[in-house]
Design a protein around this motif. Structure first.
Motif, PDB file in Angstrom:
ATOM      1  N   ILE A 237      35.062 -34.277 108.039  1.00 35.49           N
ATOM      2  CA  ILE A 237      35.548 -35.651 107.107  1.00 35.49           C
ATOM      3  C   ILE A 237      34.319 -35.586 106.052  1.00 35.49           C
ATOM      4  CG2 ILE A 237      35.822 -38.049 106.921  1.00 35.49           C
ATOM      5  CD1 ILE A 237      37.022 -37.693 109.621  1.00 35.49           C
ATOM      6  N   LYS A 238      34.676 -35.891 104.861  1.00 37.70           N
ATOM      7  CA  LYS A 238      33.515 -35.993 103.681  1.00 37.70           C
ATOM      8  C   LYS A 238      33.171 -37.347 103.926  1.00 37.70           C
ATOM      9  CE  LYS A 238      35.924 -34.108 100.527  1.00 37.70           C
ATOM     10  NZ  LYS A 238      36.253 -33.595  99.061  1.00 37.70           N
ATOM     11  N   ASN A 239      32.056 -37.729 103.489  1.00 36.14           N
ATOM     12  CA  ASN A 239      31.692 -39.231 103.296  1.00 36.14           C
ATOM     13  C   ASN A 239      30.952 -39.627 102.097  1.00 36.14           C
ATOM     14  OD1 ASN A 239      31.695 -41.734 104.511  1.00 36.14           O
ATOM     15  ND2 ASN A 239      30.605 -40.664 106.454  1.00 36.14           N
TER      16      ASN A 239
ATOM     17  N   ALA B 123      45.620 -48.938 108.272  1.00 42.24           N
ATOM     18  CA  ALA B 123      45.510 -48.232 109.548  1.00 42.24           C
ATOM     19  C   ALA B 123      44.828 -46.891 109.349  1.00 42.24           C
ATOM     20  CB  ALA B 123      46.838 -48.217 110.344  1.00 42.24           C
ATOM     21  N   LEU B 124      45.450 -46.282 108.346  1.00 43.58           N
ATOM     22  CA  LEU B 124      44.890 -44.757 108.230  1.00 43.58           C
ATOM     23  C   LEU B 124      43.199 -45.038 107.624  1.00 43.58           C
ATOM     24  CD1 LEU B 124      47.976 -43.279 106.724  1.00 43.58           C
ATOM     25  CD2 LEU B 124      46.769 -42.435 108.887  1.00 43.58           C
ATOM     26  N   THR B 125      43.060 -45.650 106.912  1.00 49.37           N
ATOM     27  CA  THR B 125      41.817 -46.030 106.250  1.00 49.37           C
ATOM     28  C   THR B 125      41.002 -46.483 107.164  1.00 49.37           C
ATOM     29  OG1 THR B 125      42.760 -46.864 104.266  1.00 49.37           O
ATOM     30  CG2 THR B 125      40.556 -47.397 104.491  1.00 49.37           C
TER      31      THR B 125
ATOM     32  N   ASP C 119      42.840 -47.023  98.177  1.00 49.35           N
ATOM     33  CA  ASP C 119      43.679 -46.674  96.943  1.00 49.35           C
ATOM     34  C   ASP C 119      44.235 -45.241  96.907  1.00 49.35           C
ATOM     35  OD1 ASP C 119      44.269 -47.253  94.351  1.00 49.35           O
ATOM     36  OD2 ASP C 119      42.684 -46.183  93.628  1.00 49.35           O
ATOM     37  N   PHE C 120      43.338 -44.365  97.370  1.00 49.72           N
ATOM     38  CA  PHE C 120      43.635 -42.999  97.217  1.00 49.72           C
ATOM     39  C   PHE C 120      45.013 -42.540  98.219  1.00 49.72           C
ATOM     40  CE2 PHE C 120      43.539 -38.177  97.891  1.00 49.72           C
ATOM     41  CZ  PHE C 120      43.207 -37.743  96.512  1.00 49.72           C
ATOM     42  N   ILE C 121      44.626 -43.036  99.394  1.00 48.61           N
ATOM     43  CA  ILE C 121      45.757 -42.864 100.418  1.00 48.61           C
ATOM     44  C   ILE C 121      47.211 -43.375  99.968  1.00 48.61           C
ATOM     45  CG2 ILE C 121      46.591 -43.113 102.693  1.00 48.61           C
ATOM     46  CD1 ILE C 121      43.906 -43.162 103.660  1.00 48.61           C
TER      47      ILE C 121
ATOM     48  N   ALA D 259      48.425 -41.328  96.674  1.00 44.74           N
ATOM     49  CA  ALA D 259      48.439 -39.957  96.635  1.00 44.74           C
ATOM     50  C   ALA D 259      48.881 -39.333  97.974  1.00 44.74           C
ATOM     51  CB  ALA D 259      47.228 -39.418  96.091  1.00 44.74           C
ATOM     52  N   MET D 260      48.796 -40.174  99.006  1.00 46.14           N
ATOM     53  CA  MET D 260      49.087 -39.401 100.307  1.00 46.14           C
ATOM     54  C   MET D 260      50.330 -39.950 101.021  1.00 46.14           C
ATOM     55  SD  MET D 260      46.839 -36.746 100.939  1.00 46.14           S
ATOM     56  CE  MET D 260      46.130 -36.512  99.333  1.00 46.14           C
ATOM     57  N   PRO D 261      50.909 -39.214 102.001  1.00 48.97           N
ATOM     58  CA  PRO D 261      50.713 -37.734 102.056  1.00 48.97           C
ATOM     59  C   PRO D 261      50.934 -37.017 101.164  1.00 48.97           C
ATOM     60  CG  PRO D 261      52.489 -38.591 103.439  1.00 48.97           C
ATOM     61  CD  PRO D 261      51.942 -39.603 102.830  1.00 48.97           C
ATOM     62  N   PHE D 262      50.633 -36.010 100.872  1.00 47.54           N
ATOM     63  CA  PHE D 262      50.390 -35.029  99.766  1.00 47.54           C
ATOM     64  C   PHE D 262      51.691 -34.732  99.030  1.00 47.54           C
ATOM     65  CE2 PHE D 262      49.481 -31.258  97.172  1.00 47.54           C
ATOM     66  CZ  PHE D 262      48.789 -31.656  96.368  1.00 47.54           C
ATOM     67  N   GLN D 263      52.782 -34.592  99.977  1.00 42.52           N
ATOM     68  CA  GLN D 263      54.276 -34.166  99.592  1.00 42.52           C
ATOM     69  C   GLN D 263      55.133 -35.391  99.707  1.00 42.52           C
ATOM     70  OE1 GLN D 263      53.003 -34.181 102.623  1.00 42.52           O
ATOM     71  NE2 GLN D 263      54.480 -34.296 104.182  1.00 42.52           N
ATOM     72  N   ALA D 264      54.550 -36.556 100.031  1.00 43.03           N
ATOM     73  CA  ALA D 264      55.412 -37.631  99.965  1.00 43.03           C
ATOM     74  C   ALA D 264      54.752 -38.980  99.475  1.00 43.03           C
ATOM     75  CB  ALA D 264      56.365 -37.922 101.259  1.00 43.03           C
TER      76      ALA D 264
HETATM   77  C1  HEM Z   1      49.118 -40.036 105.947  1.00 44.32           C
HETATM   78  C2  HEM Z   1      48.438 -38.554 105.890  1.00 44.32           C
HETATM   79  C3  HEM Z   1      47.191 -38.223 104.959  1.00 44.32           C
HETATM   80  C4  HEM Z   1      46.115 -39.250 104.812  1.00 44.32           C
HETATM   81  C5  HEM Z   1      45.962 -40.423 105.379  1.00 44.32           C
HETATM   82  C6  HEM Z   1      45.547 -38.265 103.970  1.00 44.32           C
HETATM   83  C7  HEM Z   1      44.223 -38.975 103.239  1.00 44.32           C
HETATM   84  C8  HEM Z   1      43.340 -38.024 102.300  1.00 44.32           C
HETATM   85  C9  HEM Z   1      42.303 -38.675 101.797  1.00 44.32           C
HETATM   86  C10 HEM Z   1      41.464 -40.098 102.076  1.00 44.32           C
HETATM   87  C11 HEM Z   1      41.789 -37.965 100.611  1.00 44.32           C
HETATM   88  C12 HEM Z   1      40.747 -37.911 100.118  1.00 44.32           C
HETATM   89  C13 HEM Z   1      39.671 -37.014 100.603  1.00 44.32           C
HETATM   90  C14 HEM Z   1      38.397 -36.980  99.898  1.00 44.32           C
HETATM   91  O1  HEM Z   1      38.590 -36.696  98.561  1.00 44.32           O
HETATM   92  O2  HEM Z   1      37.278 -37.141 100.460  1.00 44.32           O
HETATM   93  C15 HEM Z   1      43.087 -36.797 100.683  1.00 44.32           C
HETATM   94  C16 HEM Z   1      42.942 -35.578 100.055  1.00 44.32           C
HETATM   95  C17 HEM Z   1      44.060 -34.589  99.884  1.00 44.32           C
HETATM   96  N1  HEM Z   1      44.870 -34.420 100.670  1.00 44.32           N
HETATM   97 FE1  HEM Z   1      45.318 -36.017 102.088  1.00 44.32          FE
HETATM   98  N2  HEM Z   1      46.218 -37.283 103.570  1.00 44.32           N
HETATM   99  C18 HEM Z   1      47.269 -37.184 104.457  1.00 44.32           C
HETATM  100  C19 HEM Z   1      48.184 -35.933 104.241  1.00 44.32           C
HETATM  101  C20 HEM Z   1      48.145 -35.091 103.564  1.00 44.32           C
HETATM  102  C21 HEM Z   1      49.049 -33.932 103.466  1.00 44.32           C
HETATM  103  C22 HEM Z   1      50.201 -33.937 104.496  1.00 44.32           C
HETATM  104  C23 HEM Z   1      48.736 -33.105 102.835  1.00 44.32           C
HETATM  105  C24 HEM Z   1      49.189 -31.686 102.130  1.00 44.32           C
HETATM  106  C25 HEM Z   1      50.345 -31.372 102.615  1.00 44.32           C
HETATM  107  C26 HEM Z   1      47.302 -33.489 102.031  1.00 44.32           C
HETATM  108  C27 HEM Z   1      46.796 -32.877 101.163  1.00 44.32           C
HETATM  109  C28 HEM Z   1      45.818 -33.426 100.442  1.00 44.32           C
HETATM  110  C29 HEM Z   1      44.997 -32.715  99.343  1.00 44.32           C
HETATM  111  C30 HEM Z   1      45.331 -31.441  98.757  1.00 44.32           C
HETATM  112  C31 HEM Z   1      43.852 -33.710  99.133  1.00 44.32           C
HETATM  113  C32 HEM Z   1      42.990 -33.379  97.846  1.00 44.32           C
HETATM  114  C33 HEM Z   1      43.534 -34.072  96.608  1.00 44.32           C
HETATM  115  C34 HEM Z   1      42.524 -34.152  95.472  1.00 44.32           C
HETATM  116  O3  HEM Z   1      41.315 -34.157  95.874  1.00 44.32           O
HETATM  117  O4  HEM Z   1      42.746 -34.351  94.388  1.00 44.32           O
HETATM  118  N3  HEM Z   1      46.887 -34.786 102.697  1.00 44.32           N
HETATM  119  N4  HEM Z   1      43.883 -37.089 101.791  1.00 44.32           N
END
Ligand code: HEM
Length: 120
Positions: free
Chosen positions: A45-47, A78-80, A57-59, A62-67
Motif C-alpha cells: 500500500i502506498k502512503n 468503509a473502504l477508505t 474522492d478517488f475511490i 474512479a473505483m472499482p476500475f471497471q464499475a
Molecule cells: C472497491 C474496490 C477498489 C478500491 C477501494 C480501490 C481503491 C483504489 C485506490 C485508493 C487507488 C489509488 C491508489 C494510489 O494512487 O495510491 C486505486 C487506483 C487504481 N485502481 Fe483501484 N480500487 C478498487 C478496485 C479496483 C479494480 C477492481 C481495479 C481493476 C480492475 C482497479 C484498478 C486500479 C488502477 C488501474 C488504479 C490506478 C489508477 C490511476 O492511478 O489512475 N481498482 N484504487
C-alpha cells in the motif's frame, strides 16, 4: 515418418521427462531470493497521498476500475477506513464519516509544496 520404433522412443522420452518433472522440486529457473530482498518489495500500500479525503474522492469517482460510481458513500467510507486502518493511520474500529475523515492526519501531509498558498 511415425514408425513403431519412433513411437516407443517418444513414449520413453515422455516417461523420462515426466519422471524428471515429478522428482525435481523446481524447474531450476531464476535464483533464490533472500529475506532482505523480499523486504524491499514488501510494500502493498502506498502512503503518498497528502489528504485523507483524496482517498475517499478517488475511490468514489474512479473505483472499482471497471464499475466507477457503483459504490454507495457508506461503502466508500468503509473502504477508505480499511485502507487507513491497514496503514495504521486510524484504529481498526474508528468510525469514518464526513466529520471524522478530514481530521485524519496523513504522514506525508507536510511534504507537499503549495504553489499558491494564498489561494487556499
Ligand atoms: C472497491 C474496490 C477498489 C478500491 C477501494 C480501490 C481503491 C483504489 C485506490 C485508493 C487507488 C489509488 C491508489 C494510489 O494512487 O495510491 C486505486 C487506483 C487504481 N485502481 Fe483501484 N480500487 C478498487 C478496485 C479496483 C479494480 C477492481 C481495479 C481493476 C480492475 C482497479 C484498478 C486500479 C488502477 C488501474 C488504479 C490506478 C489508477 C490511476 O492511478 O489512475 N481498482 N484504487
Amino acid at each position: 515418418m511415425f514408425t513403431p520404433r519412433r513411437a516407443i522412443f517418444s513414449a520413453s522420452l515422455l516417461l523420462a521427462m515426466a519422471a524428471g518433472a515429478s522428482s525435481a522440486e523446481t524447474p531450476h529457473l531464476g535464483k533464490p531470493i533472500d529475506e532482505a530482498a523480499i523486504a524491499y518489495w514488501d510494500i502493498s500500500i502506498k502512503n503518498f497521498i497528502g489528504d485523507s479525503t483524496t482517498i475517499f474522492d478517488f475511490i468514489r469517482r474512479a473505483m472499482p476500475f471497471q464499475a466507477p460510481r457503483s459504490l454507495s458513500d457508506n461503502e466508500v467510507y468503509a473502504l477508505t477506513a480499511y485502507i487507513l486502518a491497514e496503514n495504521k493511520l486510524i484504529g481498526a474500529n474508528d468510525v469514518m464519516n464526513a466529520e471524522t475523515l478530514p481530521k485524519v492526519k496523513m504522514p506525508n501531509r507536510d511534504n507537499f509544496i503549495i504553489r499558491f498558498p494564498d489561494r487556499i
